[in-house]
Design an enzyme around this catalytic site. Structure first.
Site, PDB file in Angstrom:
ATOM      1  CG  ASN A 157      -0.250  -0.339   2.634  1.00  0.00           C
ATOM      2  OD1 ASN A 157       0.577  -0.925   2.873  1.00  0.00           O
ATOM      3  ND2 ASN A 157      -1.086   0.425   3.384  1.00  0.00           N
ATOM      4  CD  GLU A 183      -1.460   4.834   4.450  1.00  0.00           C
ATOM      5  OE1 GLU A 183      -1.042   5.885   5.163  1.00  0.00           O
ATOM      6  OE2 GLU A 183      -2.066   3.739   4.758  1.00  0.00           O
ATOM      7  CB  CYS A 222      -5.175  -1.440  -1.627  1.00  0.00           C
ATOM      8  SG  CYS A 222      -6.669  -0.569  -0.651  1.00  0.00           S
ATOM      9  CD  GLU A 231      -4.743  -6.093  -0.902  1.00  0.00           C
ATOM     10  OE1 GLU A 231      -4.585  -4.758  -1.190  1.00  0.00           O
ATOM     11  OE2 GLU A 231      -5.584  -6.739   0.055  1.00  0.00           O
ATOM     12  CB  CYS A 234     -10.812  -2.942   0.471  1.00  0.00           C
ATOM     13  SG  CYS A 234     -10.025  -2.236  -0.918  1.00  0.00           S
ATOM     14  CB  CYS A 280      -8.325  -4.861  -3.490  1.00  0.00           C
ATOM     15  SG  CYS A 280      -7.340  -3.424  -2.914  1.00  0.00           S
TER      16      CYS A 280
HETATM   17  N1  THU Z   1      -5.261  -1.420   2.662  1.00  0.00           N
HETATM   18  C1  THU Z   1      -4.759  -2.202   1.648  1.00  0.00           C
HETATM   19  O1  THU Z   1      -3.592  -2.208   1.294  1.00  0.00           O
HETATM   20  N2  THU Z   1      -5.397  -3.539   1.239  1.00  0.00           N
HETATM   21  C2  THU Z   1      -6.900  -3.648   1.770  1.00  0.00           C
HETATM   22  O2  THU Z   1      -7.561  -4.545   0.957  1.00  0.00           O
HETATM   23  C3  THU Z   1      -7.254  -3.078   2.497  1.00  0.00           C
HETATM   24  C4  THU Z   1      -6.485  -1.661   3.294  1.00  0.00           C
HETATM   25  C5  THU Z   1      -4.514  -0.177   2.887  1.00  0.00           C
HETATM   26  C6  THU Z   1      -4.864   1.066   2.385  1.00  0.00           C
HETATM   27  C7  THU Z   1      -4.244   1.859   3.739  1.00  0.00           C
HETATM   28  O3  THU Z   1      -2.935   2.287   3.166  1.00  0.00           O
HETATM   29  C8  THU Z   1      -4.148   1.066   4.866  1.00  0.00           C
HETATM   30  O4  THU Z   1      -4.251  -0.459   4.382  1.00  0.00           O
HETATM   31  C9  THU Z   1      -5.202   1.106   5.843  1.00  0.00           C
HETATM   32  O5  THU Z   1      -6.537   1.095   5.349  1.00  0.00           O
END
Ligand code: THU
Length: 157
Positions: free
Chosen positions: A61, A63, A72, A74, A112, A115
């Site tokens: 991920n 940000e 994310c 994935e 999520c 994804c």
């Molecule tokens: N995140 C992912 O990388 N994958 C997911 O399926 C859910 C959330 C990340 C997004 C964000 O950077 C952090 O987790 C907190 O939500």
């Protein structure tokens, strides 16, 4: 009226019960969490995708101060994989995460909704099931396909 019950088979295994190939993929997803850029959530996710050509592509991920601009693990992995190897099918996806304490989360982290939708399209492209490994600290959930993560999916228009 009738009720359609949709069941999803989830196997729970120890790391040692995985195949050698699956263990490598889970390890790669775990390592990818250390390349996450998560200064806002402090939640580091890693994803690793095994491709039909034998390559493993990892993502994490990433940000951004404009929160919706981040992505994310994935999606960073699947978009990069298909951008690099557009003619190769996905075989297996592994996902791991470390929490705000820096430790791998105990319970496996499922992707999520966005994804799931993004990943599923590559299973449709592959034309065969793409296995899923959701790695917790001491246990791994194994699902036979991406479709099982998103029943009743929107797949075409
Ligand atoms: N995140 C992912 O990388 N994958 C997911 O399926 C859910 C959330 C990340 C997004 C964000 O950077 C952090 O987790 C907190 O939500």
């Amino acid at each position: 009226m009738k009720t359609i019950n949709i069941t999803v088979p989830v196997e729970e295994l120890s790391f040692e019960e995985l195949t050698a190939e699956e263990r490598i993929l889970v390890d790669t997803a775990r390592q990818a969490t250390y390349r996450s850029y998560a200064p806002y959530s402090h939640f580091s996710v890693g994803a690793a995708i095994l491709l039909g050509n034998g390559e493993i592509v990892a993502g994490s991920n990433q940000e951004n101060a404009a929160f919706s601009s981040g992505t994310c693990a994935e999606r960073s992995a699947c978009f990069y994989a298909h951008a690099q190897y557009p003619n190769t099918d996905f075989r297996c996806v592994a996902i791991a995460a470390r929490g705000t304490d820096g430790e791998f989360v105990n319970d496996p982290i499922p992707p999520c909704g966005s994804c799931r939708q993004s990943l599923l399209e590559y299973e449709t492209l592959a034309g065969h099931p793409v296995k899923v490994l959701l790695a917790g600290r001491d246990k791994v959930y194994r699902l036979p396909s991406l479709k099982t993560l998103l029943p009743l999916a929107f797949t075409e228009f």
